[in-house]
Design an enzyme around this catalytic site. Sequence first.
Site, PDB file in Angstrom:
ATOM      1  CB  CYS A 183      17.611   7.432   6.091  1.00  0.00           C
ATOM      2  SG  CYS A 183      17.489   8.368   7.635  1.00  0.00           S
TER       3      CYS A 183
ATOM      4  N   GLY B 196       5.544  -0.250   0.903  1.00  0.00           N
ATOM      5  CA  GLY B 196       6.541  -0.905   1.740  1.00  0.00           C
ATOM      6  C   GLY B 196       5.940  -1.342   3.058  1.00  0.00           C
TER       7      GLY B 196
ATOM      8  N   GLY C 180       8.250  -2.198   5.735  1.00  0.00           N
ATOM      9  CA  GLY C 180       9.375  -2.195   6.670  1.00  0.00           C
ATOM     10  C   GLY C 180       9.100  -1.355   7.897  1.00  0.00           C
TER      11      GLY C 180
END
Length: 321
Positions: free
Chosen positions: A69, A201, A203
């Site tokens: 990231c 999301g 995740g």
Amino acid sequence: MGLAAIRSLRHPDGSASSAAAHVLLIGAHHRTSALDARERLLRRASYGALRTKAGSRPSWSDLVLLTTCNRVEVYALTETPQLASEKIHRALGVPENAQALYVLQDRDAAAHLLRVASGLDSIAEGEDQVTEQVRRAPSQKPSRSSPASPLSNLFLRAARVAPRIRKVAGVRPEDASAGHAAVRFIETAVPLENPIVALIGTGKMARIAAKRLQGRARIHILNRSLARARELARTLDGRAISLSNLREVLVRADVVLAATAVRKPVVTTSTLRAVIGKRKGRPLWLIDLGFPRNVDPACRGLARVHVVDLDGLAPWGQNHP
């Protein structure tokens, strides 16, 4: 496998090497390059592009790409570091004399990889998600590459010793991640009680944030798969919503936390402009955990819209920002 073992290598064709092999690292992270620059590198850093720039005679016997990231890094095993560096810089579209990329070699490259694998070089110091990313990086190579090469083994060893390094360094991964940093930002910088937080999301980062916000915010879970949104919402007493209803959610939400793996922004200026009037002047915080970004940076230009990306979360990456 240590550097001494790496020195006793053979060429890809099996012939013995007459020159010493070197580990070369070229990369950028959040302390050396802005997010815009790292996204450009991410678009260019591919095995295909590097193979094209290598020509018919590659300057390396092995190559591993590592993207997380907050970083884009190229690791090469080479007998000609200078020539390999030239070709990698060319593939990444960055002049060699530019300061945008760091170049490390041998022990310095190996030491850097250990810091990365243990989370000591992350936005959230000590986070352990990067350990698995380091472990998996060699397996992302093209299928014709050897998964058991010395460079791959160096990555696997770094991932294996990462927990020990974190312990020696005195850092704990339990509350270290970009998701935790996002929650600390919300708790510190969003002056609202029991805000509506929309998570885009399902995740790991979204789940970490949702769990930490449970009981302190009204949580909406958005996903292209409504079934996956419902699965997460059930564990959090939240509300599952299809991503196709994003505009309606943007009217009501106080905070949007986007954490998906998509390659293009999910929240765009055109989407926000269509709903901004319906918000009646209420501020909106858009927290973007995506790399590449999930929120169009141009959204910063809209009134009462606050965009916080990964670089903006860096001060909240520690337990006490």
